[in-house]
Design a protein around this motif. Sequence first.
Motif, PDB file in Angstrom:
ATOM      1  N   ASN A   2      -8.242  -2.069  24.903  1.00 26.07           N
ATOM      2  CA  ASN A   2      -7.259  -2.659  25.810  1.00 26.07           C
ATOM      3  C   ASN A   2      -5.567  -2.649  25.435  1.00 26.07           C
ATOM      4  O   ASN A   2      -4.688  -2.286  26.073  1.00 26.07           O
ATOM      5  CB  ASN A   2      -7.493  -4.029  26.417  1.00 26.07           C
ATOM      6  CG  ASN A   2      -8.572  -3.858  27.264  1.00 26.07           C
ATOM      7  OD1 ASN A   2      -8.647  -3.173  28.149  1.00 26.07           O
ATOM      8  ND2 ASN A   2      -9.386  -4.944  27.580  1.00 26.07           N
ATOM      9  N   ALA A   3      -5.688  -2.941  24.146  1.00 30.88           N
ATOM     10  CA  ALA A   3      -4.201  -3.281  23.567  1.00 30.88           C
ATOM     11  C   ALA A   3      -3.676  -1.545  23.528  1.00 30.88           C
ATOM     12  O   ALA A   3      -2.395  -1.743  24.135  1.00 30.88           O
ATOM     13  CB  ALA A   3      -4.395  -3.608  22.162  1.00 30.88           C
ATOM     14  N   ILE A   4      -4.219  -0.690  23.145  1.00 28.73           N
ATOM     15  CA  ILE A   4      -3.808   0.665  23.385  1.00 28.73           C
ATOM     16  C   ILE A   4      -3.417   1.113  24.573  1.00 28.73           C
ATOM     17  O   ILE A   4      -2.533   1.868  24.911  1.00 28.73           O
ATOM     18  CB  ILE A   4      -5.113   1.714  22.607  1.00 28.73           C
ATOM     19  CG1 ILE A   4      -5.165   1.141  21.064  1.00 28.73           C
ATOM     20  CG2 ILE A   4      -4.247   3.011  22.743  1.00 28.73           C
ATOM     21  CD1 ILE A   4      -4.052   1.391  20.089  1.00 28.73           C
ATOM     22  N   LEU A   5      -4.297   0.758  25.671  1.00 26.31           N
ATOM     23  CA  LEU A   5      -4.211   1.373  26.808  1.00 26.31           C
ATOM     24  C   LEU A   5      -2.747   0.478  27.567  1.00 26.31           C
ATOM     25  O   LEU A   5      -1.952   1.064  28.200  1.00 26.31           O
ATOM     26  CB  LEU A   5      -5.319   1.129  27.857  1.00 26.31           C
ATOM     27  CG  LEU A   5      -6.292   1.863  27.402  1.00 26.31           C
ATOM     28  CD1 LEU A   5      -7.731   1.458  28.443  1.00 26.31           C
ATOM     29  CD2 LEU A   5      -6.267   3.140  27.570  1.00 26.31           C
ATOM     30  N   GLN A   6      -2.558  -0.733  26.934  1.00 28.88           N
ATOM     31  CA  GLN A   6      -1.416  -1.444  27.592  1.00 28.88           C
ATOM     32  C   GLN A   6      -0.121  -0.879  27.047  1.00 28.88           C
ATOM     33  O   GLN A   6       0.878  -0.619  27.779  1.00 28.88           O
ATOM     34  CB  GLN A   6      -1.521  -2.844  27.062  1.00 28.88           C
ATOM     35  CG  GLN A   6      -2.278  -3.720  27.963  1.00 28.88           C
ATOM     36  CD  GLN A   6      -2.050  -3.938  29.285  1.00 28.88           C
ATOM     37  OE1 GLN A   6      -0.892  -4.500  29.596  1.00 28.88           O
ATOM     38  NE2 GLN A   6      -3.114  -3.610  30.264  1.00 28.88           N
ATOM     39  N   CYS A   7      -0.269  -0.412  25.761  1.00 29.74           N
ATOM     40  CA  CYS A   7       0.958   0.249  25.118  1.00 29.74           C
ATOM     41  C   CYS A   7       1.098   1.693  25.727  1.00 29.74           C
ATOM     42  O   CYS A   7       2.294   1.989  26.331  1.00 29.74           O
ATOM     43  CB  CYS A   7       0.630   0.721  23.828  1.00 29.74           C
ATOM     44  SG  CYS A   7       0.645  -0.817  22.628  1.00 29.74           S
ATOM     45  N   ALA A   8       0.174   2.402  26.338  1.00 33.48           N
ATOM     46  CA  ALA A   8       0.362   3.541  26.896  1.00 33.48           C
ATOM     47  C   ALA A   8       0.971   3.235  28.292  1.00 33.48           C
ATOM     48  O   ALA A   8       1.864   3.977  28.716  1.00 33.48           O
ATOM     49  CB  ALA A   8      -1.041   4.214  27.234  1.00 33.48           C
ATOM     50  N   LYS A   9       0.539   2.179  29.019  1.00 34.95           N
ATOM     51  CA  LYS A   9       1.076   1.932  30.370  1.00 34.95           C
ATOM     52  C   LYS A   9       2.420   1.652  30.267  1.00 34.95           C
ATOM     53  O   LYS A   9       3.321   1.844  31.198  1.00 34.95           O
ATOM     54  CB  LYS A   9       0.174   0.701  30.786  1.00 34.95           C
ATOM     55  CG  LYS A   9       0.558   0.310  32.311  1.00 34.95           C
ATOM     56  CD  LYS A   9      -0.424  -0.778  32.598  1.00 34.95           C
ATOM     57  CE  LYS A   9       0.112  -1.208  34.168  1.00 34.95           C
ATOM     58  NZ  LYS A   9      -0.738  -2.447  34.752  1.00 34.95           N
ATOM     59  N   PHE A  10       2.898   0.807  29.280  1.00 33.37           N
ATOM     60  CA  PHE A  10       4.204   0.523  29.159  1.00 33.37           C
ATOM     61  C   PHE A  10       5.296   1.195  28.332  1.00 33.37           C
ATOM     62  O   PHE A  10       6.026   0.775  28.088  1.00 33.37           O
ATOM     63  CB  PHE A  10       4.012  -1.264  28.879  1.00 33.37           C
ATOM     64  CG  PHE A  10       3.648  -2.006  29.941  1.00 33.37           C
ATOM     65  CD1 PHE A  10       4.231  -2.222  30.988  1.00 33.37           C
ATOM     66  CD2 PHE A  10       2.486  -2.715  29.667  1.00 33.37           C
ATOM     67  CE1 PHE A  10       3.605  -3.185  31.884  1.00 33.37           C
ATOM     68  CE2 PHE A  10       1.913  -3.312  30.595  1.00 33.37           C
ATOM     69  CZ  PHE A  10       2.254  -3.636  31.742  1.00 33.37           C
ATOM     70  N   GLY A  11       4.755   2.362  27.819  1.00 35.68           N
ATOM     71  CA  GLY A  11       5.532   3.280  27.003  1.00 35.68           C
ATOM     72  C   GLY A  11       5.669   2.841  25.641  1.00 35.68           C
ATOM     73  O   GLY A  11       6.701   3.099  25.152  1.00 35.68           O
ATOM     74  N   GLU A  12       4.961   2.107  25.073  1.00 38.60           N
ATOM     75  CA  GLU A  12       5.317   1.431  23.717  1.00 38.60           C
ATOM     76  C   GLU A  12       4.425   2.326  22.883  1.00 38.60           C
ATOM     77  O   GLU A  12       3.246   2.597  22.878  1.00 38.60           O
ATOM     78  CB  GLU A  12       4.495  -0.102  23.771  1.00 38.60           C
ATOM     79  CG  GLU A  12       4.983  -0.851  22.614  1.00 38.60           C
ATOM     80  CD  GLU A  12       6.299  -1.144  22.566  1.00 38.60           C
ATOM     81  OE1 GLU A  12       6.960  -1.019  21.262  1.00 38.60           O
ATOM     82  OE2 GLU A  12       7.013  -1.546  23.540  1.00 38.60           O
ATOM     83  N   PRO A  13       5.134   2.987  21.991  1.00 40.47           N
ATOM     84  CA  PRO A  13       4.536   3.946  21.076  1.00 40.47           C
ATOM     85  C   PRO A  13       3.635   3.117  20.178  1.00 40.47           C
ATOM     86  O   PRO A  13       3.777   2.223  19.646  1.00 40.47           O
ATOM     87  CB  PRO A  13       5.660   4.544  20.183  1.00 40.47           C
ATOM     88  CG  PRO A  13       6.938   3.974  20.510  1.00 40.47           C
ATOM     89  CD  PRO A  13       6.408   2.782  21.637  1.00 40.47           C
TER      90      PRO A  13
END
Length: 86
Positions: A2-13
């Motif tokens: 989930n943490a990785i997908l949230q980063c992807a969603k919000f454009g956080e590298p």
Amino acid sequence: MNAILQCAKFGEPTDGAEIYVTDFPCLQCTKMLLQAGIKKIYYLRNYHNDPYAMSLIEKKHVTLTHVELDAEAIERASVDAYLAGH
Ligand SMILES: [Zn+2]
């Protein structure tokens, strides 16, 4: 995951990032973390540590750290937080 997908969603590298997790990541999560470019993994509990996951982490030169919690330090911190609130 989930943490990785949230980063992807919000454009956080995630490339070169560190991650803090409670349990040792399973094989699927380990593969995902390595693909995402995670460079440091901090984990709290050993949990069915997968030897193949460990070897992949080593091969990618990702730093794996087992975090030891100091029970007294937690106690002091929660007492301080309680006192600060009164
Ligand atoms: Zn997993």
